[in-house]
Scaffold this motif. Sequence first.
Motif, PDB file in Angstrom:
ATOM      1  N   GLY A  97     -18.509  -2.091  20.164  1.00 43.48           N
ATOM      2  CA  GLY A  97     -17.408  -1.287  20.667  1.00 43.48           C
ATOM      3  C   GLY A  97     -16.185  -2.131  20.951  1.00 43.48           C
ATOM      4  O   GLY A  97     -16.257  -3.347  21.042  1.00 43.48           O
ATOM      5  N   ALA A  98     -15.078  -1.445  21.101  1.00 41.68           N
ATOM      6  CA  ALA A  98     -13.788  -2.123  21.206  1.00 41.68           C
ATOM      7  C   ALA A  98     -13.683  -3.023  22.418  1.00 41.68           C
ATOM      8  O   ALA A  98     -12.960  -4.013  22.388  1.00 41.68           O
ATOM      9  N   ASP A  99     -14.392  -2.742  23.492  1.00 42.34           N
ATOM     10  CA  ASP A  99     -14.236  -3.584  24.677  1.00 42.34           C
ATOM     11  C   ASP A  99     -15.245  -4.721  24.711  1.00 42.34           C
ATOM     12  O   ASP A  99     -15.327  -5.443  25.684  1.00 42.34           O
ATOM     13  N   THR A 100     -16.017  -4.880  23.639  1.00 47.12           N
ATOM     14  CA  THR A 100     -16.979  -5.968  23.620  1.00 47.12           C
ATOM     15  C   THR A 100     -16.444  -7.171  22.860  1.00 47.12           C
ATOM     16  O   THR A 100     -17.097  -8.192  22.773  1.00 47.12           O
ATOM     17  N   GLY A 101     -15.275  -7.045  22.295  1.00 52.15           N
ATOM     18  CA  GLY A 101     -14.730  -8.177  21.569  1.00 52.15           C
ATOM     19  C   GLY A 101     -13.511  -7.788  20.787  1.00 52.15           C
ATOM     20  O   GLY A 101     -13.120  -6.637  20.747  1.00 52.15           O
ATOM     21  N   GLN A 102     -12.915  -8.788  20.156  1.00 53.44           N
ATOM     22  CA  GLN A 102     -11.627  -8.545  19.545  1.00 53.44           C
ATOM     23  C   GLN A 102     -11.715  -7.679  18.312  1.00 53.44           C
ATOM     24  O   GLN A 102     -12.749  -7.619  17.642  1.00 53.44           O
ATOM     25  N   LEU A 103     -10.579  -7.033  18.025  1.00 51.60           N
ATOM     26  CA  LEU A 103     -10.406  -6.340  16.771  1.00 51.60           C
ATOM     27  C   LEU A 103      -9.848  -7.324  15.758  1.00 51.60           C
ATOM     28  O   LEU A 103      -8.947  -8.120  16.058  1.00 51.60           O
ATOM     29  N   TYR A 104     -10.378  -7.263  14.561  1.00 55.59           N
ATOM     30  CA  TYR A 104      -9.831  -8.020  13.438  1.00 55.59           C
ATOM     31  C   TYR A 104      -9.125  -7.014  12.543  1.00 55.59           C
ATOM     32  O   TYR A 104      -9.716  -6.007  12.146  1.00 55.59           O
ATOM     33  N   PHE A 105      -7.871  -7.292  12.246  1.00 56.14           N
ATOM     34  CA  PHE A 105      -7.074  -6.379  11.434  1.00 56.14           C
ATOM     35  C   PHE A 105      -7.041  -6.827   9.983  1.00 56.14           C
ATOM     36  O   PHE A 105      -7.009  -8.024   9.681  1.00 56.14           O
ATOM     37  N   GLY A 106      -7.029  -5.839   9.084  1.00 54.52           N
ATOM     38  CA  GLY A 106      -6.753  -6.122   7.689  1.00 54.52           C
ATOM     39  C   GLY A 106      -5.271  -6.398   7.513  1.00 54.52           C
ATOM     40  O   GLY A 106      -4.499  -6.390   8.475  1.00 54.52           O
ATOM     41  N   GLU A 107      -4.881  -6.642   6.273  1.00 54.58           N
ATOM     42  CA  GLU A 107      -3.490  -7.004   5.999  1.00 54.58           C
ATOM     43  C   GLU A 107      -2.573  -5.798   5.870  1.00 54.58           C
ATOM     44  O   GLU A 107      -1.369  -5.956   5.751  1.00 54.58           O
ATOM     45  N   GLY A 108      -3.151  -4.613   5.890  1.00 55.91           N
ATOM     46  CA  GLY A 108      -2.334  -3.407   5.920  1.00 55.91           C
ATOM     47  C   GLY A 108      -2.063  -2.828   4.547  1.00 55.91           C
ATOM     48  O   GLY A 108      -2.076  -3.531   3.532  1.00 55.91           O
ATOM     49  N   SER A 109      -1.833  -1.522   4.538  1.00 59.48           N
ATOM     50  CA  SER A 109      -1.372  -0.810   3.339  1.00 59.48           C
ATOM     51  C   SER A 109      -0.047  -0.160   3.703  1.00 59.48           C
ATOM     52  O   SER A 109       0.013   0.681   4.602  1.00 59.48           O
ATOM     53  N   LYS A 110       1.004  -0.586   3.017  1.00 60.99           N
ATOM     54  CA  LYS A 110       2.333  -0.066   3.333  1.00 60.99           C
ATOM     55  C   LYS A 110       2.612   1.148   2.458  1.00 60.99           C
ATOM     56  O   LYS A 110       2.710   1.035   1.232  1.00 60.99           O
ATOM     57  N   LEU A 111       2.712   2.298   3.100  1.00 64.16           N
ATOM     58  CA  LEU A 111       2.924   3.565   2.404  1.00 64.16           C
ATOM     59  C   LEU A 111       4.365   4.014   2.560  1.00 64.16           C
ATOM     60  O   LEU A 111       4.893   4.072   3.685  1.00 64.16           O
ATOM     61  N   THR A 112       4.983   4.350   1.449  1.00 60.85           N
ATOM     62  CA  THR A 112       6.328   4.923   1.460  1.00 60.85           C
ATOM     63  C   THR A 112       6.246   6.297   0.812  1.00 60.85           C
ATOM     64  O   THR A 112       5.749   6.419  -0.316  1.00 60.85           O
ATOM     65  N   VAL A 113       6.691   7.314   1.533  1.00 58.53           N
ATOM     66  CA  VAL A 113       6.676   8.679   1.007  1.00 58.53           C
ATOM     67  C   VAL A 113       8.111   9.121   0.738  1.00 58.53           C
ATOM     68  O   VAL A 113       8.945   9.143   1.646  1.00 58.53           O
ATOM     69  N   LEU A 114       8.371   9.464  -0.515  1.00 59.78           N
ATOM     70  CA  LEU A 114       9.736   9.845  -0.921  1.00 59.78           C
ATOM     71  C   LEU A 114       9.913  11.350  -0.921  1.00 59.78           C
ATOM     72  O   LEU A 114       8.940  12.088  -1.164  1.00 59.78           O
TER      73      LEU A 114
END
Lengths: 114, 111
Positions: A97-114
């Motif tokens: 669970g979130a309070d048992t240790g750190q979150l590791y983040f991915g590098e992200g997906s950048k979405l642009t909606v036109l």
Amino acid sequence: DPKIIQKPKYLVAVTGSEKILICEQYLGHNAMYWYRQSAKKPLEFMFSYSYQKLMDNQTASSRFQPQSSKKNHLDLQITALKPDDSATYFCASSLQGADTGQLYFGEGSKLTVL
Amino acid sequence: GEQVEQLPSILRVQERSSASINCTYENSASNYFPWYKQEPGENPKLIIDIRSNMERKQIQGLIVLLDKKAKRFSLHITDTQPADSAMYFCAASVNNNAPRFGAGTKLTVKP
């Protein structure tokens, strides 16, 4: 090598279309998350899953649907895209669970909606 | 869930001085308070965290203070360097729920 893989890194979509953001983690973690980051709302929590079950949800719109086919996968399907959905979507994971240790983040997906 | 307020939104300091960022939270049951640093174009990375059974934690030049009565926690960066320039986010977690983040502080350390 990144241990949390997000695909695609960049994507452009037209209003009204549908996209799926892919996330796989190879850290052996049991909990996975989606966050969204835009200029308007930095690091906004969306969903959390633990052992492939939805634990927490702060996304009002049903247009956002997480999908977990395996313990180390948490994809995000977004339907009826709107320009306001433009943001970087970060997948994250933690051992338990979130309070048992750190979150590791991915590098992200950048979405642009036109 | 949790609501976290973070101030200031922008912070400029001189190299080798200290920088302080303050956060408040609403839910007295919150028990985990991580701090993340995010550089431009990158993902957030944990730099230090503190649990509700502690009042103070230090890792090298980073100090975190937690005041549970006031529902306030803070990050202090001592002897700042230009490499400390980044966005900093505080967060709070209630029980096992996902951390909720503050709005972020853009820190600039001037040489």
